[in-house]
Design a protein around this motif. Structure first.
Motif, PDB file in Angstrom:
ATOM      1  N   GLN A 240       0.775  -1.193   0.035  1.00 29.96           N
ATOM      2  CA  GLN A 240       0.022   0.035   0.110  1.00 29.96           C
ATOM      3  C   GLN A 240       0.872   1.281   0.110  1.00 29.96           C
ATOM      4  O   GLN A 240       1.910   1.111   0.778  1.00 29.96           O
ATOM      5  CB  GLN A 240      -0.857   0.020   1.221  1.00 29.96           C
ATOM      6  CG  GLN A 240      -1.905  -0.823   1.214  1.00 29.96           C
ATOM      7  CD  GLN A 240      -3.371  -0.143   0.892  1.00 29.96           C
ATOM      8  OE1 GLN A 240      -3.276   0.862   0.879  1.00 29.96           O
ATOM      9  NE2 GLN A 240      -4.415  -0.967   0.672  1.00 29.96           N
ATOM     10  N   VAL A 241       0.497   2.331  -0.730  1.00 24.89           N
ATOM     11  CA  VAL A 241       1.248   3.370  -0.740  1.00 24.89           C
ATOM     12  C   VAL A 241       0.268   4.610  -0.193  1.00 24.89           C
ATOM     13  O   VAL A 241      -0.907   4.519  -0.715  1.00 24.89           O
ATOM     14  CB  VAL A 241       1.756   3.878  -2.257  1.00 24.89           C
ATOM     15  CG1 VAL A 241       2.346   5.218  -2.098  1.00 24.89           C
ATOM     16  CG2 VAL A 241       2.365   2.918  -2.737  1.00 24.89           C
ATOM     17  N   PHE A 242       0.827   5.255   0.736  1.00 24.59           N
ATOM     18  CA  PHE A 242      -0.149   6.252   1.260  1.00 24.59           C
ATOM     19  C   PHE A 242       0.861   7.459   1.571  1.00 24.59           C
ATOM     20  O   PHE A 242       1.925   7.343   1.762  1.00 24.59           O
ATOM     21  CB  PHE A 242      -0.942   5.745   2.333  1.00 24.59           C
ATOM     22  CG  PHE A 242      -0.286   5.210   3.811  1.00 24.59           C
ATOM     23  CD1 PHE A 242      -0.260   5.943   4.942  1.00 24.59           C
ATOM     24  CD2 PHE A 242       0.373   4.165   3.778  1.00 24.59           C
ATOM     25  CE1 PHE A 242       0.446   5.579   6.036  1.00 24.59           C
ATOM     26  CE2 PHE A 242       1.012   3.525   4.966  1.00 24.59           C
ATOM     27  CZ  PHE A 242       0.908   4.508   5.922  1.00 24.59           C
ATOM     28  N   THR A 243       0.039   8.692   1.823  1.00 25.65           N
ATOM     29  CA  THR A 243       0.728   9.981   2.078  1.00 25.65           C
ATOM     30  C   THR A 243       0.682  10.318   3.505  1.00 25.65           C
ATOM     31  O   THR A 243      -0.456  10.294   3.880  1.00 25.65           O
ATOM     32  CB  THR A 243       0.310  10.798   1.039  1.00 25.65           C
ATOM     33  OG1 THR A 243       0.077  10.145  -0.041  1.00 25.65           O
ATOM     34  CG2 THR A 243       1.032  12.253   0.897  1.00 25.65           C
ATOM     35  N   VAL A 244       1.850  10.693   4.291  1.00 26.31           N
ATOM     36  CA  VAL A 244       1.828  11.270   5.608  1.00 26.31           C
ATOM     37  C   VAL A 244       2.621  12.429   5.445  1.00 26.31           C
ATOM     38  O   VAL A 244       3.646  12.475   5.163  1.00 26.31           O
ATOM     39  CB  VAL A 244       2.395  10.209   6.630  1.00 26.31           C
ATOM     40  CG1 VAL A 244       2.332  10.711   7.972  1.00 26.31           C
ATOM     41  CG2 VAL A 244       1.389   9.118   6.584  1.00 26.31           C
ATOM     42  N   ASN A 245       2.112  13.649   5.784  1.00 30.36           N
ATOM     43  CA  ASN A 245       2.531  14.698   5.615  1.00 30.36           C
ATOM     44  C   ASN A 245       3.414  15.254   4.373  1.00 30.36           C
ATOM     45  O   ASN A 245       4.517  15.415   4.477  1.00 30.36           O
ATOM     46  CB  ASN A 245       3.559  14.773   7.036  1.00 30.36           C
ATOM     47  CG  ASN A 245       2.828  15.422   8.236  1.00 30.36           C
ATOM     48  OD1 ASN A 245       1.608  15.161   8.409  1.00 30.36           O
ATOM     49  ND2 ASN A 245       3.387  15.824   9.194  1.00 30.36           N
ATOM     50  N   GLY A 246       2.711  14.862   3.251  1.00 25.32           N
ATOM     51  CA  GLY A 246       3.362  14.972   2.151  1.00 25.32           C
ATOM     52  C   GLY A 246       4.166  14.094   1.498  1.00 25.32           C
ATOM     53  O   GLY A 246       4.785  14.241   0.545  1.00 25.32           O
ATOM     54  N   LYS A 247       4.662  13.063   2.334  1.00 22.24           N
ATOM     55  CA  LYS A 247       5.434  11.985   1.899  1.00 22.24           C
ATOM     56  C   LYS A 247       4.917  10.540   1.474  1.00 22.24           C
ATOM     57  O   LYS A 247       4.005  10.207   2.392  1.00 22.24           O
ATOM     58  CB  LYS A 247       6.444  11.806   2.932  1.00 22.24           C
ATOM     59  CG  LYS A 247       7.700  12.549   2.855  1.00 22.24           C
ATOM     60  CD  LYS A 247       8.968  12.076   3.837  1.00 22.24           C
ATOM     61  CE  LYS A 247       8.668  11.807   5.120  1.00 22.24           C
ATOM     62  NZ  LYS A 247       9.728  11.511   5.928  1.00 22.24           N
ATOM     63  N   ASN A 248       5.166  10.138   0.429  1.00 22.25           N
ATOM     64  CA  ASN A 248       4.562   8.803   0.139  1.00 22.25           C
ATOM     65  C   ASN A 248       5.371   7.742   0.697  1.00 22.25           C
ATOM     66  O   ASN A 248       6.729   7.761   0.559  1.00 22.25           O
ATOM     67  CB  ASN A 248       4.595   8.560  -1.419  1.00 22.25           C
ATOM     68  CG  ASN A 248       3.628   9.550  -2.192  1.00 22.25           C
ATOM     69  OD1 ASN A 248       2.792   9.844  -1.411  1.00 22.25           O
ATOM     70  ND2 ASN A 248       3.764   9.499  -3.438  1.00 22.25           N
TER      71      ASN A 248
END
Lengths: 93, 299
Positions: free
Chosen positions: B154-162
């Motif tokens: 899964q790829v997700f974004t946390v604080n603008g980082k993938n």
């Protein structure tokens, strides 16, 4: 493994404190050629115990009690999650 | 931005001595310290407030400035400019304070200061020389039950980082995993914080999960229930054919060994699938069907 003296000097922690933690079974240390080492998986716990002692003035008996209670809280949280999932299972039936 | 009453936060009055401040800080820090309140965002926030209040009130210079200009923080910049000439070169000494250079809880958990603090003391007002660990991040990852069945990325974004993570098969609803070093960036060369991901698994319209077992209540045509036969059932591992014995009763439970959910991090191990038959009574019977049922009832 992390040399205990390096940890102690970088974190301003007394070596006697971490030895006391070991004596009381709160952390595990390894001694090789009379040099003490900290296992990497113990580091987070050791940092936590150091904060409790040095920042909050909690003595060793207090740290032991807190550690015991925190472990119980963690187990209870795990149980709550499991029970919630079971409840959800029956509610969705 | 609102005025922050640091005295109120530490439950002190304005005449508090340094000893009173120290005691109040210790007392409140013991109550709200993140080590003692794991995963409690409110306690974490409160601890940051207490730290900030202590940062100001335990430092005589900052306390003086706060007492003089606190409520008029918008004008504090003038004070800052005027004061800089006098105190230049002395900041490191002034801001050492409680905790010294040690990697303290303040470094660990209280590294952020409010806009109010920044406006009054500037960014350098914080003890920026100490190395401290980045903030821990908490995120939720929502999955469908079917997605949790298979190990996948899964790829997700946390604080603008993938961030790409591997979600192991069998992950449970509410389970938390820690990704070391994927939290906030460390300050002054300190280590990065950790990322905690809580999995939220949605209900499935057919399958219900209990631990590693799956349950499904499926419809069974009346005639198959009475006469027996074969029924095709969709499972997460594909379609399977089930033999239905004659005279199967409503509510009969069938256990399909190892057709349930994968056991977390135990490759090749699966729970069981339980199917409960719900016999479907035909509706809109034709006159002929009614006649036959009547005949059957008289036998």
């Amino acid at each position: 493994m992390i040399p205990a003296d390096a940890f102690c000097s970088s974190r301003h922690v007394d070596i006697s404190f971490i030895q006391l933690l070991q004596e009381n079974g709160l952390i595990e240390l390894i001694t090789i050629d009379e040099k003490i080492y900290i296992l990497p998986d113990q580091l987070l716990e050791l940092e936590k115990f150091s904060r409790l002692h040095y920042d909050l003035d909690i003595n060793l008996a207090g740290i032991e009690a807190i550690n015991h209670l925190l472990n119980r809280v963690q187990d209870m949280q795990q149980s709550i999650t499991e029970l919630r999932n079971r409840l959800r299972f029956y509610e969705s039936a | 931005m609102e005025f922050i009453d640091y005295y109120k936060i530490l439950e002190l009055d304005k005449n508090a001595t340094q000893e009173d401040i120290k005691k109040a800080y210790r007392r409140l820090a013991r109550k709200h310290h993140p080590d003692l309140n794991p995963n409690d965002k409110e306690a974490h926030k409160k601890f940051q407030e207490i730290n900030e209040a202590n940062e100001v009130l335990s430092d005589p210079e900052k306390r003086k400035k706060y007492d003089q200009y606190g409520k008029d923080w918008q004008h504090a910049e003038h004070f800052e400019k005027a004061g800089r000439g006098t105190h230049a070169g002395n900041e490191a000494g002034n801001y050492g304070g409680f905790g010294g250079g040690r990697h303290s809880a303040e470094d660990e958990f209280g590294g952020q200061f409010s806009d109010f603090f920044e406006s009054l003391f500037g960014h350098s007002g914080a003890r920026s020389q100490a190395k401290f660990r980045g903030q821990d991040y908490h995120a939720e990852l929502r999955l469908q039950l079917q997605e949790a069945y298979k190990t996948h990325q899964q790829v997700f974004t946390v604080n603008g980082k993938n961030i790409r993570i591997t979600v192991p098969a069998g992950v449970e609803n509410g389970q938390v995993i820690k990704l070391k070093g994927h939290g906030g960036t460390g300050i002054n060369g300190g280590p990065a914080g950790d990322l905690y991901i809580t999995f939220i698994i949605a209900d499935h319209p057919v399958f219900r999960r209990s631990g590693n077992d799956l349950y499904a209540t499926l419809k069974l045509p009346l005639y198959t229930a009475i006469l027996g036969g074969e029924v095709a059932v969709d499972t997460f591992s594909g379609k399977i054919k089930l033999k239905v014995p004659p005279e199967t009763q409503n509510g009969t439970k069938v256990r399909l060994k190892s057709k349930g959910f994968p056991v977390y991090k135990q490759e090749g191990q699966f729970g069981d699938l339980y199917i409960v038959w719900s016999i479907e009574i035909p509706t809109n019977l034709t006159p002929r069907q009614k006649e036959l049922f009547t005949e059957l009832s008289r036998l």
